[in-house]
Design an enzyme around this catalytic site. Structure first.
Site, mmCIF file in Angstrom:
data_model
loop_
_atom_site.group_PDB
_atom_site.id
_atom_site.type_symbol
_atom_site.label_atom_id
_atom_site.label_comp_id
_atom_site.label_asym_id
_atom_site.label_seq_id
_atom_site.Cartn_x
_atom_site.Cartn_y
_atom_site.Cartn_z
ATOM 1 N N PRO A 45 14.504 -18.408 -13.437
ATOM 2 C CA PRO A 45 13.449 -18.405 -14.242
ATOM 3 C C PRO A 45 13.157 -20.114 -15.007
ATOM 4 C CG PRO A 45 15.514 -18.129 -15.267
ATOM 5 C CD PRO A 45 15.741 -17.945 -13.951
ATOM 6 N N GLY A 46 13.801 -20.884 -14.064
ATOM 7 C CA GLY A 46 13.435 -22.172 -14.408
ATOM 8 C C GLY A 46 14.424 -23.216 -15.106
ATOM 9 N N GLY A 47 15.674 -22.542 -15.543
ATOM 10 C CA GLY A 47 16.885 -23.381 -16.106
ATOM 11 C C GLY A 47 17.329 -24.569 -15.343
ATOM 12 N N LYS A 48 17.780 -24.286 -14.164
ATOM 13 C CA LYS A 48 18.166 -25.560 -13.240
ATOM 14 C C LYS A 48 17.128 -26.416 -12.905
ATOM 15 C CE LYS A 48 21.649 -22.359 -11.202
ATOM 16 N NZ LYS A 48 21.064 -21.003 -11.415
ATOM 17 N N ASP B 50 8.691 -20.231 -6.238
ATOM 18 C CA ASP B 50 9.282 -18.795 -6.181
ATOM 19 C C ASP B 50 8.211 -17.982 -5.656
ATOM 20 O OD1 ASP B 50 11.722 -17.309 -7.915
ATOM 21 O OD2 ASP B 50 10.076 -15.999 -7.665
ATOM 22 N N ASP C 46 7.283 -18.068 -0.561
ATOM 23 C CA ASP C 46 8.554 -17.367 -0.226
ATOM 24 C C ASP C 46 9.727 -18.486 0.284
ATOM 25 O OD1 ASP C 46 10.509 -15.766 0.853
ATOM 26 O OD2 ASP C 46 9.042 -14.421 1.584
ATOM 27 N N ASP D 119 19.467 -22.049 -5.190
ATOM 28 C CA ASP D 119 20.099 -21.148 -6.028
ATOM 29 C C ASP D 119 19.679 -19.773 -5.360
ATOM 30 O OD1 ASP D 119 21.824 -20.389 -8.034
ATOM 31 O OD2 ASP D 119 20.277 -19.757 -9.144
ATOM 32 N N CYS E 238 25.404 -16.293 -8.130
ATOM 33 C CA CYS E 238 26.258 -15.962 -9.121
ATOM 34 C C CYS E 238 26.970 -14.622 -8.792
ATOM 35 C CB CYS E 238 25.293 -15.576 -10.200
ATOM 36 S SG CYS E 238 23.745 -14.671 -9.932
#
Length: 594
Positions: free
Chosen positions: A299-302, A320, A347, A459, A510
């Site tokens: 969602p853009g955190g990194k 994304d 993709d 990620d 994760c």
């Protein structure tokens, strides 16, 4: 003979009846029922695999830790807009002015804050990170009696996991409710976890709207024992809960785990993020002026963490494959005031541009929800305007026919399908998508040239078996875990082509699955001889797993070799650091023609 046999059966039945009367079934210990003591269920083959990897005792601790949230919230401060000290002062002010009485503030907030409930990170390099301490598990008095169970609401597993992280109970998450629940009633909240189904899979055998009687005939009565997650106040009557499409159903005021909520708090100044995710951005070690790719950025955190470390000087390309997720990244970047982030819909498996394709002008991704077509430039707009006249003049019969049909489809929308109805209901319940609110579109990309990035972060999408709290894990099988690994290797192949010689690749997941972590590292080092593991800073995670595993079908999964385990970071949810399960590997890229 038949009569003798019947007599024997009658005697046995009579004897069992007498024994039952002499030794009645003991009553259930209600204190144990109304508690939180979940047991995480795994696929048997997957459980055996993890036990071989971690050891029986260690995996048992991991499973228990996964059922609970971390005991603290981790906040990344946007240092381009504010300072850590200012954020701490603002958070203290918000908590103290949260509407509670002075007595509550004096006994709860002030006392706990003086004991370090909100604190600045002491990890070198992460001084802009703030930890907000939570508490739990707490023992809750549900005010039950043997013959008078409390009024109750059953929620779905996904809803329960969100509640354990600090959310309220929203209407879509409610599965069943006691009869005669009215607005303002205090209700116990329990969770229904998937159970084995007749087809060999897993399912939730509860019809939404089921009435609970508080007896052992209720659905999942015994399965819900030890799965009570708190107590709250009904914000609607029972009838209202199952008629409404949105809104808060239960306001949770007495929780098993007390964790602060930061929804809409200091927007643009702080970002709630797991500690290992912040460490991942540091492991990439971005330098000002570099061109960096975040391959699976939502969602853009990194992405925003990398841009902040760059001081907003350089270029961070975030891609994304989901249009809405790309719009989420754009919105977050705008909130945080970051201008060096460029987003594309792409993709990651097609991230390397083919030789015969040009990427100079990315295409705009049109919203499917629009009843009109927005053209990319004035020429295409002109073409749309000329379509009717071309059709009328009959310059090209086939083309005219196709364009006429296309126009008719755009105009005639008298029939509304069930799919459209469900979509509209979801939109009413969840609100418009962020792309609708912004009125923007995500740019399509056909990929990027090889060796065109200084650093690449992958990620990767994964089994997510490190996320917590988690109340169910049996959906993953050995086959699905191995498929995750195959998918990630294909993405990593793309990353290797995109990074320049002398550059850096950081790979993270994760999950606790070594097949998606250490096995990927083994694959990378064995296939690409110009890659080597690099040290990471800061290093706060544990070592990786060394060894191998042979599956029943003969396939051998190779992990790390001795000496490599200290060059990766594995975050164990059962460790004192109390994070999610996470893995980070950093590779330096040597000359590719060697």
């Amino acid at each position: 003979m038949k009569k003798a046999g019947d007599c024997i059966c009658l005697l046995k039945t009579f004897r069992r009846s007498c024994l039952t009367l002499q030794n009645p079934t003991p009553k259930m210990d209600l204190s144990g029922r109304y508690s939180y003591s979940p047991l995480l269920r795994w696929n048997p083959q997957v459980e055996e695999y993890f036990i071989r990897a971690y050891g029986d005792d260690h995996f048992s601790r991991i499973s228990k830790a996964l059922t609970r949230p971390s005991c603290y919230s981790c906040i990344r401060v946007n240092t381009l807009k504010t300072t850590t000290d200012d954020v701490i002062q603002k958070l203290l002010a918000i908590i103290q002015n949260s509407g509670r009485s002075e007595a509550d503030v004096a006994s709860s907030v002030k006392g706990r804050l003086q004991n370090g409930t909100i604190s600045k990170s002491q990890i070198p390099g992460l001084e802009y990170v703030v930890f907000v301490e939570g508490s739990g598990p707490h023992t809750i008095d549900y005010d039950y009696e043997p013959d008078k169970p409390p009024k109750e609401v059953i929620v779905s597993r996904k809803c329960a996991e969100a509640v354990l992280r600090g959310a309220q109970v929203y209407v879509p998450g409610v599965m069943a409710c006691s009869s005669h629940v009215e607005k303002g009633d205090v209700v116990a909240v329990s969770v229904a976890v998937e159970q084995p189904s007749l087809d060999g899979g897993w399912g939730l055998g509860i019809t939404r709207g089921t009435v609970l009687q508080g007896s052992q005939t209720d659905p999942y009565y015994f399965e819900r024992s030890g799965l009570y997650i708190g107590q709250g106040t009904a914000m609607m009557s029972r009838a209202g809960i199952f008629r409404a499409s949105e809104g808060i159903a239960v306001d949770m005021h007495n929780r098993i785990f007390q964790l602060p909520s930061f929804y809409d708090v200091l927007e643009g100044e702080i970002f709630l993020q797991n500690l290992p995710s912040i460490v991942t951005a540091h492991a990439l070690d971005p330098q000002k002026g570099e061109r960096i790719l975040d391959m699976c950025a939502a969602p853009g955190g990194k992405t925003t963490a990398i841009a902040s470390l760059l001081g907003d000087e350089g270029e961070v390309v975030a891609v994304d494959r989901s249009h809405n997720k790309v719009m989420d990244i754009k919105k977050l970047a705008a909130e945080m005031g970051l201008k060096c982030i460029t987003t594309y819909k792409l993709d990651a498996l097609k991230a390397v541009r083919r030789k015969n394709e040009s990427n100079d002008e990315p295409n705009m991704c049109n919203s499917k929800d629009n009843n009109y077509i927005t053209s990319q430039n004035s020429d295409s707009m002109k073409l749309h305007k000329e379509v009717p006249s071309i059709a009328a003049e009959g310059l090209n019969g086939d083309k005219s026919c196709k364009e006429k049909v296309s126009n008719e489809k755009g105009v005639e929308r008298t029939y509304v399908s069930k799919a459209d109805t469900r979509k509209n209901m979801r939109r009413m319940r969840n609100g418009p998508g962020r792309n609708q609110c912004l009125g923007g579109r995500a740019e399509n990309s056909k990929g990027f040239s090889p060796n065109s990035f200084d650093r690449v972060l992958l990620d990767a999408p994964c089994s997510a078996l490190g996320l917590r709290p988690r109340l169910f894990a049996a959906e993953e099988t050995i086959e699905s875990l191995r498929n995750h690994g195959k998918y990630q290797r294909r993405m990593f192949d793309q990353a290797v082509q995109l990074v320049r010689p002398g550059g850096i690749i950081v790979y993270s997941t994760c999950t606790i699955n070594p097949g998606e972590n250490e096995a990927l590292v083994r694959y990378a080092l064995d296939r690409y001889k110009f890659l080597s593991l690099a040290t990471q800073h800061p290093r706060i995670g544990g070592p990786g797993l060394v060894g191998r595993y042979e599956f029943p079908d003969g396939y051998v999964e190779e992990w790390l070799k001795p000496g490599e385990e200290e060059l990766v970071q594995r975050f164990d949810p059962s460790s004192p650091l109390d994070t999610i399960g996470f893995f980070i590997a950093k590779f330096t890229v040597g000359p590719k023609d060697a």
